[in-house]
Design a protein around this motif. Structure first.
Motif, mmCIF file in Angstrom:
data_model
loop_
_atom_site.group_PDB
_atom_site.id
_atom_site.type_symbol
_atom_site.label_atom_id
_atom_site.label_comp_id
_atom_site.label_asym_id
_atom_site.label_seq_id
_atom_site.Cartn_x
_atom_site.Cartn_y
_atom_site.Cartn_z
ATOM 1 N N ILE A 1 5.046 11.460 4.468
ATOM 2 C CA ILE A 1 5.897 10.750 3.513
ATOM 3 C C ILE A 1 7.255 10.425 4.137
ATOM 4 C CG2 ILE A 1 7.107 10.949 1.302
ATOM 5 C CD1 ILE A 1 4.763 12.717 0.372
ATOM 6 N N GLY A 2 7.803 11.367 4.885
ATOM 7 C CA GLY A 2 9.104 11.148 5.505
ATOM 8 C C GLY A 2 9.096 10.003 6.499
ATOM 9 N N THR A 3 8.017 9.841 7.233
ATOM 10 C CA THR A 3 7.920 8.747 8.192
ATOM 11 C C THR A 3 7.748 7.409 7.479
ATOM 12 O OG1 THR A 3 6.998 10.236 9.838
ATOM 13 C CG2 THR A 3 6.643 7.885 10.194
ATOM 14 N N THR B 1 0.836 -1.205 0.000
ATOM 15 C CA THR B 1 0.000 0.000 0.000
ATOM 16 C C THR B 1 0.868 1.251 0.000
ATOM 17 O OG1 THR B 1 -1.697 -1.198 1.207
ATOM 18 C CG2 THR B 1 -1.843 1.199 1.231
ATOM 19 N N TYR B 2 1.985 1.236 0.725
ATOM 20 C CA TYR B 2 2.871 2.397 0.787
ATOM 21 C C TYR B 2 3.467 2.703 -0.579
ATOM 22 C CZ TYR B 2 2.587 1.017 5.656
ATOM 23 O OH TYR B 2 2.140 0.636 6.878
ATOM 24 N N ASP B 3 3.798 1.650 -1.331
ATOM 25 C CA ASP B 3 4.345 1.855 -2.674
ATOM 26 C C ASP B 3 3.342 2.589 -3.558
ATOM 27 O OD1 ASP B 3 6.583 0.443 -1.888
ATOM 28 O OD2 ASP B 3 5.920 -1.439 -2.814
ATOM 29 N N LEU C 1 1.623 9.952 -4.901
ATOM 30 C CA LEU C 1 2.012 11.286 -4.436
ATOM 31 C C LEU C 1 3.105 11.892 -5.311
ATOM 32 C CD1 LEU C 1 1.910 10.737 -0.581
ATOM 33 C CD2 LEU C 1 0.319 12.087 -1.964
ATOM 34 N N ILE C 2 4.002 11.074 -5.827
ATOM 35 C CA ILE C 2 5.041 11.569 -6.735
ATOM 36 C C ILE C 2 4.406 12.099 -8.018
ATOM 37 C CG2 ILE C 2 7.007 10.882 -8.172
ATOM 38 C CD1 ILE C 2 7.666 11.230 -5.202
#
Length: 126
Positions: free
Chosen positions: A88-90, A49-51, A57-58
């Motif tokens: 995003i950083g986390t 899911t993060y991918d 977002l990119i």
């Protein structure tokens, strides 16, 4: 990680006169809840899911950067970019792009010192 952190602080210190302190403050206001939400998401969703979220977002960021005039560093944009940066950083350890979008039209010293100040503050979810 230490060398990256050291370089960030050295750059921010060297160009401290150009630092957008107000912008960093506003970004940090958004960054904390963004990091907390990402910490919650880490416990709820699968890694795949993060991918998808990060890739999406990119694409959104690319479209926004092409938008005529770009994003101006208004208080709302700075808090929103701080939130996105924390989120995003986390999740991915790459929190700089949302802030870079807001400061894409800033002069070099302001861009370098401000991004180094607000984007190297890490919140680690366990």
């Amino acid at each position: 990680m230490f060398s990256s952190l050291a370089l960030s602080y050295i750059t921010a210190w060297r160009e401290r006169k150009s630092l957008d302190r107000r912008g960093v403050s506003l970004a940090l206001i958004g960054r904390v809840p963004g990091a907390l939400l990402a910490g919650l998401a880490l416990g709820l969703f699968a890694a795949r899911t993060y991918d998808v979220v990060f890739g999406s977002l990119i694409i959104v960021a690319t479209v926004v950067s092409l938008w005529r005039g770009g994003v101006q560093p208004t208080p709302i944009a700075l808090v929103g970019a701080g939130f996105a940066s924390g989120f995003i950083g986390t999740l991915t350890a790459v929190g700089g792009p949302p802030m870079a979008l807001v400061y894409q039209n800033a002069n070099g010293p302001t861009l370098r010192s401000t991004l180094r100040s607000c984007c190297k503050i890490k919140f680690k979810a366990s």
